[in-house]
Design an enzyme around this catalytic site. Structure first.
Site, PDB file in Angstrom:
ATOM      1  N   ARG A  86      15.965 -19.543 -59.575  1.00 16.80           N
ATOM      2  CA  ARG A  86      14.994 -18.699 -58.862  1.00 16.80           C
ATOM      3  C   ARG A  86      13.853 -18.439 -59.836  1.00 16.80           C
ATOM      4  O   ARG A  86      14.096 -18.034 -60.974  1.00 16.80           O
ATOM      5  CB  ARG A  86      15.675 -17.394 -58.456  1.00 16.80           C
ATOM      6  N   GLU A 113       9.841 -16.892 -47.111  1.00 19.41           N
ATOM      7  CA  GLU A 113      11.087 -17.616 -46.872  1.00 19.41           C
ATOM      8  C   GLU A 113      10.822 -18.867 -46.041  1.00 19.41           C
ATOM      9  O   GLU A 113       9.843 -18.929 -45.295  1.00 19.41           O
ATOM     10  CB  GLU A 113      12.086 -16.700 -46.152  1.00 19.41           C
ATOM     11  N   ARG A 150      22.374 -17.017 -59.385  1.00 19.71           N
ATOM     12  CA  ARG A 150      21.346 -18.003 -59.728  1.00 19.71           C
ATOM     13  C   ARG A 150      20.700 -17.640 -61.058  1.00 19.71           C
ATOM     14  O   ARG A 150      20.524 -16.462 -61.372  1.00 19.71           O
ATOM     15  CB  ARG A 150      20.241 -18.036 -58.667  1.00 19.71           C
TER      16      ARG A 150
END
Length: 144
Positions: A29, A37, A81
């Site tokens: 990320r 999104e 992440r």
């Protein structure tokens, strides 16, 4: 967030969405930015809807364009992440996405690191700033 970055993944990248990539098989990320999104829609200057989330992913893909991506890990998010500052061809990907209006400075995490780029994008009506949009964080909270 650690004060110093740690070496992170480097290699070829596959784009997941406007602020997430797989780099050498590791989900990353981008630190300090928040892009629309993938399924998010925005309105252009004429009030017509367009797929700003897909456009952000295409913009990130164009920035990477098959080049090696190098990342400096800043954190691990709640989804496991790697959160990292990443570059391709010497250019900071997050900073460029914000400057081009395809992502916002995620001030809560960046402490305004990309705010000058966001102000420039607003002034130039670049990307999402050309019309009306919902901040990605608010869009996610609303269930998309």
């Amino acid at each position: 967030m650690p004060s110093a970055a740690l070496a992170g993944p480097a290699g070829q990248a596959r784009i997941i969405d406007g602020d997430t990539l797989d780099v050498a098989g590791e989900r990353v990320r981008l630190w300090g930015v928040d892009a629309p999104e993938r399924d998010q829609s925005c309105e252009d200057a004429d009030g017509r809807p367009y797929a700003c989330g897909r456009q952000a992913a295409v913009a990130l893909s164009d920035l990477v364009a098959g080049r090696t991506v190098t990342c400096d890990q800043r954190d691990i998010d709640r989804y496991g992440r790697t959160v990292a500052q990443c570059a391709a061809g010497g250019e900071d990907l997050g900073r460029r996405l914000v400057r081009d209006g395809h992502a916002l400075d995620y001030t809560r995490y960046s402490r305004g690191a990309h705010l000058s780029e966001e102000i420039r994008a607003r002034r130039d009506k670049a990307g999402v700033w050309q019309g009306v949009f919902t901040r990605p964080e608010d869009w996610r909270r609303g269930g998309g």
